[in-house]
Motif scaffolding. Structure first.
Motif, PDB file in Angstrom:
ATOM      1  N   ALA A 143       0.857  -1.188   0.000  1.00  0.00           N
ATOM      2  CA  ALA A 143       0.000   0.000   0.000  1.00  0.00           C
ATOM      3  C   ALA A 143       0.895   1.239   0.000  1.00  0.00           C
ATOM      4  O   ALA A 143       1.928   1.272   0.657  1.00  0.00           O
ATOM      5  N   LYS A 144       0.455   2.270  -0.737  1.00  0.00           N
ATOM      6  CA  LYS A 144       1.255   3.481  -0.828  1.00  0.00           C
ATOM      7  C   LYS A 144       1.121   4.278   0.462  1.00  0.00           C
ATOM      8  O   LYS A 144       0.071   4.303   1.082  1.00  0.00           O
ATOM      9  N   LYS A 145       2.214   4.920   0.825  1.00  0.00           N
ATOM     10  CA  LYS A 145       2.218   5.763   2.024  1.00  0.00           C
ATOM     11  C   LYS A 145       1.503   7.066   1.700  1.00  0.00           C
ATOM     12  O   LYS A 145       1.596   7.554   0.571  1.00  0.00           O
ATOM     13  N   PRO A 146       0.804   7.633   2.658  1.00  0.00           N
ATOM     14  CA  PRO A 146       0.151   8.918   2.385  1.00  0.00           C
ATOM     15  C   PRO A 146       1.211   9.994   2.158  1.00  0.00           C
ATOM     16  O   PRO A 146       2.283   9.962   2.761  1.00  0.00           O
ATOM     17  N   ALA A 147       0.881  10.941   1.300  1.00  0.00           N
ATOM     18  CA  ALA A 147       1.830  12.008   0.993  1.00  0.00           C
ATOM     19  C   ALA A 147       2.076  12.850   2.237  1.00  0.00           C
ATOM     20  O   ALA A 147       1.162  13.103   3.031  1.00  0.00           O
ATOM     21  N   ALA A 148       3.315  13.276   2.420  1.00  0.00           N
ATOM     22  CA  ALA A 148       3.665  14.085   3.580  1.00  0.00           C
ATOM     23  C   ALA A 148       2.988  15.450   3.473  1.00  0.00           C
ATOM     24  O   ALA A 148       2.887  16.027   2.401  1.00  0.00           O
ATOM     25  N   ALA A 149       2.514  15.944   4.611  1.00  0.00           N
ATOM     26  CA  ALA A 149       1.836  17.246   4.618  1.00  0.00           C
ATOM     27  C   ALA A 149       2.872  18.334   4.383  1.00  0.00           C
ATOM     28  O   ALA A 149       3.977  18.290   4.917  1.00  0.00           O
ATOM     29  N   LYS A 150       2.498  19.335   3.569  1.00  0.00           N
ATOM     30  CA  LYS A 150       3.429  20.410   3.258  1.00  0.00           C
ATOM     31  C   LYS A 150       3.462  21.400   4.412  1.00  0.00           C
ATOM     32  O   LYS A 150       2.450  21.684   5.039  1.00  0.00           O
ATOM     33  N   LYS A 151       4.669  21.907   4.642  1.00  0.00           N
ATOM     34  CA  LYS A 151       4.826  22.918   5.694  1.00  0.00           C
ATOM     35  C   LYS A 151       4.399  24.264   5.136  1.00  0.00           C
ATOM     36  O   LYS A 151       4.594  24.533   3.952  1.00  0.00           O
ATOM     37  N   PRO A 152       3.845  25.121   5.984  1.00  0.00           N
ATOM     38  CA  PRO A 152       3.481  26.449   5.478  1.00  0.00           C
ATOM     39  C   PRO A 152       4.740  27.232   5.138  1.00  0.00           C
ATOM     40  O   PRO A 152       5.768  27.070   5.770  1.00  0.00           O
ATOM     41  N   ALA A 153       4.623  28.100   4.135  1.00  0.00           N
ATOM     42  CA  ALA A 153       5.773  28.886   3.710  1.00  0.00           C
ATOM     43  C   ALA A 153       6.147  29.876   4.806  1.00  0.00           C
ATOM     44  O   ALA A 153       5.289  30.379   5.536  1.00  0.00           O
ATOM     45  N   ALA A 154       7.429  30.158   4.897  1.00  0.00           N
ATOM     46  CA  ALA A 154       7.895  31.094   5.918  1.00  0.00           C
ATOM     47  C   ALA A 154       7.373  32.489   5.602  1.00  0.00           C
ATOM     48  O   ALA A 154       7.336  32.895   4.449  1.00  0.00           O
ATOM     49  N   ALA A 155       6.942  33.201   6.644  1.00  0.00           N
ATOM     50  CA  ALA A 155       6.401  34.547   6.454  1.00  0.00           C
ATOM     51  C   ALA A 155       7.524  35.496   6.098  1.00  0.00           C
ATOM     52  O   ALA A 155       8.608  35.430   6.674  1.00  0.00           O
ATOM     53  N   LYS A 156       7.248  36.419   5.153  1.00  0.00           N
ATOM     54  CA  LYS A 156       8.271  37.354   4.731  1.00  0.00           C
ATOM     55  C   LYS A 156       8.294  38.529   5.694  1.00  0.00           C
ATOM     56  O   LYS A 156       7.260  38.983   6.173  1.00  0.00           O
ATOM     57  N   LYS A 157       9.484  39.041   5.910  1.00  0.00           N
ATOM     58  CA  LYS A 157       9.654  40.211   6.776  1.00  0.00           C
ATOM     59  C   LYS A 157       9.342  41.456   5.964  1.00  0.00           C
ATOM     60  O   LYS A 157       9.630  41.503   4.765  1.00  0.00           O
ATOM     61  N   PRO A 158       8.749  42.442   6.587  1.00  0.00           N
ATOM     62  CA  PRO A 158       8.473  43.679   5.851  1.00  0.00           C
ATOM     63  C   PRO A 158       9.768  44.377   5.476  1.00  0.00           C
ATOM     64  O   PRO A 158      10.731  44.375   6.227  1.00  0.00           O
ATOM     65  N   VAL A 159       9.769  44.976   4.277  1.00  0.00           N
ATOM     66  CA  VAL A 159      10.972  45.643   3.783  1.00  0.00           C
ATOM     67  C   VAL A 159      10.989  47.055   4.326  1.00  0.00           C
ATOM     68  O   VAL A 159       9.992  47.779   4.250  1.00  0.00           O
ATOM     69  N   THR A 160      12.113  47.450   4.918  1.00  0.00           N
ATOM     70  CA  THR A 160      12.247  48.807   5.450  1.00  0.00           C
ATOM     71  C   THR A 160      13.179  49.598   4.557  1.00  0.00           C
ATOM     72  O   THR A 160      14.091  49.035   3.936  1.00  0.00           O
ATOM     73  N   ALA A 161      12.945  50.882   4.462  1.00  0.00           N
ATOM     74  CA  ALA A 161      13.795  51.737   3.627  1.00  0.00           C
ATOM     75  C   ALA A 161      15.148  51.907   4.310  1.00  0.00           C
ATOM     76  O   ALA A 161      15.235  52.052   5.525  1.00  0.00           O
ATOM     77  N   LYS A 162      16.190  51.930   3.490  1.00  0.00           N
ATOM     78  CA  LYS A 162      17.532  52.093   4.036  1.00  0.00           C
ATOM     79  C   LYS A 162      17.799  53.561   4.322  1.00  0.00           C
ATOM     80  O   LYS A 162      17.375  54.437   3.577  1.00  0.00           O
ATOM     81  N   LYS A 163      18.494  53.773   5.385  1.00  0.00           N
ATOM     82  CA  LYS A 163      18.853  55.120   5.764  1.00  0.00           C
ATOM     83  C   LYS A 163      20.157  55.500   5.081  1.00  0.00           C
ATOM     84  O   LYS A 163      21.072  54.701   5.018  1.00  0.00           O
ATOM     85  N   PRO A 164      20.223  56.713   4.540  1.00  0.00           N
ATOM     86  CA  PRO A 164      21.488  57.120   3.909  1.00  0.00           C
ATOM     87  C   PRO A 164      22.575  57.293   4.965  1.00  0.00           C
ATOM     88  O   PRO A 164      22.331  57.761   6.061  1.00  0.00           O
ATOM     89  N   THR A 165      23.785  56.908   4.602  1.00  0.00           N
ATOM     90  CA  THR A 165      24.905  57.016   5.532  1.00  0.00           C
ATOM     91  C   THR A 165      25.604  58.347   5.317  1.00  0.00           C
ATOM     92  O   THR A 165      25.634  58.897   4.222  1.00  0.00           O
ATOM     93  N   LYS A 166      26.128  58.862   6.381  1.00  0.00           N
ATOM     94  CA  LYS A 166      26.832  60.129   6.296  1.00  0.00           C
ATOM     95  C   LYS A 166      28.281  59.892   5.907  1.00  0.00           C
ATOM     96  O   LYS A 166      28.930  59.002   6.419  1.00  0.00           O
ATOM     97  N   LYS A 167      28.748  60.742   4.988  1.00  0.00           N
ATOM     98  CA  LYS A 167      30.151  60.638   4.559  1.00  0.00           C
ATOM     99  C   LYS A 167      30.951  61.667   5.325  1.00  0.00           C
ATOM    100  O   LYS A 167      30.545  62.815   5.515  1.00  0.00           O
ATOM    101  N   ALA A 168      32.120  61.270   5.761  1.00  0.00           N
ATOM    102  CA  ALA A 168      32.957  62.183   6.543  1.00  0.00           C
ATOM    103  C   ALA A 168      33.817  63.078   5.693  1.00  0.00           C
ATOM    104  O   ALA A 168      34.093  62.951   4.603  1.00  0.00           O
TER     105      ALA A 168
END
Length: 168
Positions: A143-168
């Protein structure tokens, strides 16, 4: 009188008392060899053509010496790739001298084998047939084994805007 003979996969035109270089042949120096694969014979204008070879015709020759041909250089190159290979080899040859060209009366190899007495031939007895094993009963498919249950996809982190760096 000349003949066209196949020697070592090559077709060669030979005449009586002619020296010919052929690919290395089995045999010692001074031994005689017979070539029975004659493709064409010319006897004073009378041409006999084989289909593919002439039965009963043969060329008898004597092995004069075994030698090596001049070196052949094999050079391979692929431009702009830095690929260069240089190899070389020397072909093994045998020098033979044609002693006789027989139009008819040459002994065929198959006739020489048939002339042996039957008493010398070995008879191999057949082995009794082995008893066949009964066929094994087929097993039901697993008898065939039941298919493995799929894991939920990892939640994406919200993208934040990069802060400009100061040049010396």
């Amino acid at each position: 009188m000349y003949a066209i003979v196949e020697i070592g996969g090559k077709q060669i035109k030979v005449e009586k008392d002619q020296k010919v270089y052929v690919n290395r042949l089995e045999g010692k120096e001074g031994s005689k060899v017979t070539f029975d694969n004659i493709l064409l014979l010319d006897n004073a204008g009378k041409i006999v053509l084989g289909s593919p070879s002439i039965k009963g015709a043969a060329v008898e020759a004597k092995i004069l010496k075994h030698l090596k041909d001049d070196k052949v250089i094999v050079f391979k190159k692929k431009r702009r790739k830095g690929y260069k290979v240089k190899n070389g080899h020397r072909q093994f040859l045998t020098e033979i001298m044609v002693e006789n060209i027989l139009e008819k009366g040459a002994k065929l190899k198959s006739e020489a084998k048939d002339s042996k007495p039957l008493a010398e031939e070995k008879v191999i007895a057949k082995k009794p047939a082995a008893a066949k094993k009964p066929a094994a009963a087929k097993k039901p498919a697993a008898a065939k084994k039941p298919a493995a249950a799929k894991k939920p996809a990892a939640a994406k982190k919200p993208v934040t805007a990069k802060k400009p760096t100061k040049k010396a």
